[in-house]
Design an enzyme around this catalytic site. Structure first.
Site, short mmCIF file in Angstrom:
data_model
loop_
_atom_site.label_atom_id
_atom_site.label_comp_id
_atom_site.label_asym_id
_atom_site.label_seq_id
_atom_site.Cartn_x
_atom_site.Cartn_y
_atom_site.Cartn_z
N HIS A 70 0.85 -1.20 0.00
CA HIS A 70 0.00 0.00 0.00
C HIS A 70 0.88 1.24 0.00
CE1 HIS A 70 -3.86 2.07 1.56
NE2 HIS A 70 -2.96 3.02 1.48
N LYS A 75 1.47 10.69 -5.25
CA LYS A 75 1.51 11.81 -4.31
C LYS A 75 2.92 12.12 -3.80
CE LYS A 75 -3.14 11.20 -2.27
NZ LYS A 75 -3.62 10.03 -3.01
N HIS A 221 -9.53 1.85 0.84
CA HIS A 221 -9.15 2.62 2.02
C HIS A 221 -10.36 2.61 2.95
CE1 HIS A 221 -5.81 4.02 -0.34
NE2 HIS A 221 -5.44 4.90 0.57
N GLU A 224 -10.52 5.37 7.99
CA GLU A 224 -9.29 6.04 8.44
C GLU A 224 -9.66 7.18 9.37
OE1 GLU A 224 -5.11 7.68 6.49
OE2 GLU A 224 -6.80 7.15 5.18
N ASP A 321 2.63 3.44 2.93
CA ASP A 321 1.61 4.43 2.64
C ASP A 321 2.25 5.65 1.96
OD1 ASP A 321 -1.01 5.29 2.48
OD2 ASP A 321 -1.19 5.84 4.57
N ASN A 322 2.03 6.84 2.49
CA ASN A 322 2.49 8.05 1.82
C ASN A 322 3.94 8.38 2.14
OD1 ASN A 322 -0.53 8.14 2.28
ND2 ASN A 322 -0.29 9.83 0.85
#
Length: 437
Positions: A70, A75, A221, A224, A321-322
């Site tokens: 994930h 981004k 998702h 969250e 993730d990010n």
């Protein structure tokens, strides 16, 4: 332990090291209390020729290359031009939206995505699933870029992509048509962000039917938030059972599950297990965003109930993730960092058991890729560390690791951030550079 220059470009070589026994495809005779075994691993012509028990001192530790289930490659690294003003989830959402609408051209996404993949490759990752914002014109920008990156990185990092959009967009038939076309053209996965809206069940039914009709897997998702009334995870499991969905379903985050009453948790976990849903937690990003209130220490860790899910037979993983964007200001797509922080945050130790699968074998199985394990006859893709035990491995960044791909040590030099200055800052870049001596 062999240094990069000590490992021959071709031919046969071996190393004696400790290894998590759960990541070796054959039984090992002697395993210590931390789940580690000492082996002699022999490589010949780019493949693992032998894995044998060893009695001598280990020169280090070996792990198969990592698998990230994930991420958000589209981004990545926009922080220098679009910060999160308050560190909250909605601060992240608003600012990513502004950045996407203003800057996400094909050239911009290409430069940042390639930079991220170079980082992941240098750290020792061999497979990545990324979510791609799939709204409006961005569908026609990011998916072709992803296709180019997948071709460029073939043989080094296996790439998968998921279409990401809010659950309300499912009601827009034109949007769903555009998303479906992109997924069919680029072998994509159907996704979405789920939360408690009146049309949740109706829109989930639409997504499950669309996935079944087109052979798409699903990756959501989910919840969250710290709000215990956020229960879309249970709704997804119920939809999967209702539709008897045969494809792979993955869910990420599921933060609210940790805030619910025990009876509700047990019921939801049982449904998730029955539906065969895989769960991935994103500990670093969730620690950053969740339960953030100005002037108040966070009470919750923001991660989901991985121990309870795993005990129920659910496939569980952790991932980055990010990376350096408004959702998470830090990170470098280093899956070892993810495992280190997950171990500290979620207590994946005492014993370690088979938790090392969470960044290797389990996400590989979910993605359906041949990675995440060491097996005789398999490609010699692994990472060598000077550390010999978990306490040594997880106490330092391991910046001197040796990444071996197809039996050869690769260049693990990380790209410099200033490579992105022209993309992120344009004419501002020159004014931000330090003066030369």
């Amino acid at each position: 332990m062999p240094k990069p220059l000590d490992i021959p470009a071709d031919g046969r070589w071996s190393v004696e090291a400790t290894v998590p026994a759960c990541l070796v495809s054959q039984p090992l005779a002697t395993i210590d209390q931390d789940g580690l075994a000492r082996i002699r691993l022999t490589v010949a012509d780019g493949r693992i020729e032998a894995i044998e028990a060893a009695d001598g001192p280990a020169a280090g530790m070996v792990l198969p290359c990592f698998v990230e289930l994930h991420t958000h490659l589209d981004k990545g690294h926009i922080w220098p031009r679009r910060r999160n003003p308050d560190g909250t989830f909605f601060g992240a959402l608003d600012n990513v939206t502004l950045d996407r609408e203003t800057h996400w051209s094909a050239a911009d996404v290409t430069a940042r995505m390639d930079f991220s993949l170079r980082c992941a490759h240098a750290h020792g990752t061999s497979a990545i699933r990324t979510h791609l914002d799939s709204i409006g014109k961005q569908i026609g920008i990011s998916w072709p870029v992803f296709a180019e990156m997948r071709e460029k990185w073939a043989g080094r990092i296996e790439l998968q992509a998921v279409a990401l959009f809010s659950i309300e967009h499912v009601s827009d038939r034109a949007h769903l048509s555009d998303v479906s076309a992109a997924l069919r053209a680029h072998d994509g996965i159907l996704g979405g962000v789920t939360y408690m809206v009146p049309e949740l069940d109706q829109n989930l039914d639409t997504l499950f039917r669309l996935a079944a009709d087109n052979g798409f897997d699903l990756d959501f998702h989910v919840d969250e938030t710290q709000d215990p009334t956020a229960r879309s995870l249970a709704h997804i499991a119920e939809a999967a059972l209702r539709h008897r969905f045969a494809g792979q379903i993955t869910v990420g985050h599921c933060c609210s599950l940790a805030r619910q009453e025990e009876d509700e948790v047990k019921a939801t976990v049982a449904k998730v297990a029955e539906a065969g849903i895989a769960v991935v937690s994103l500990p670093m990003c969730n620690l950053y965003l969740q339960d953030r209130v100005p002037g108040r220490t966070p009470r919750s860790r923001g991660v989901t109930l991985l121990h309870e899910l795993k005990a129920a037979g659910v496939a569980v993983a952790v991932s980055s993730d990010n990376t350096r964007d408004p959702f998470y200001a830090y990170g470098d797509l280093d899956a070892l960092e993810v495992f280190r922080e997950a171990t500290r945050t979620i207590h994946l130790d005492h014993p370690f058991g088979d938790w090392p699968k969470a960044v290797t074998a389990t996400p590989a199985a979910v993605m359906g890729v041949d990675a995440g394990r060491l097996r005789v006859g398999g490609s010699a893709d692994f990472v060598l560390f000077r550390a010999r035990s978990w306490t040594e491995l997880l106490s330092r960044p391991q910046s001197d690791r040796v990444v071996v791909r197809k039996g050869r040590a690769i260049d693990t030099t990380l790209p410099d951030y200033d490579e992105l200055d022209a993309v992120l800052l344009g004419s501002q870049a020159s004014s931000l550079l330090l003066p030369s001596d």
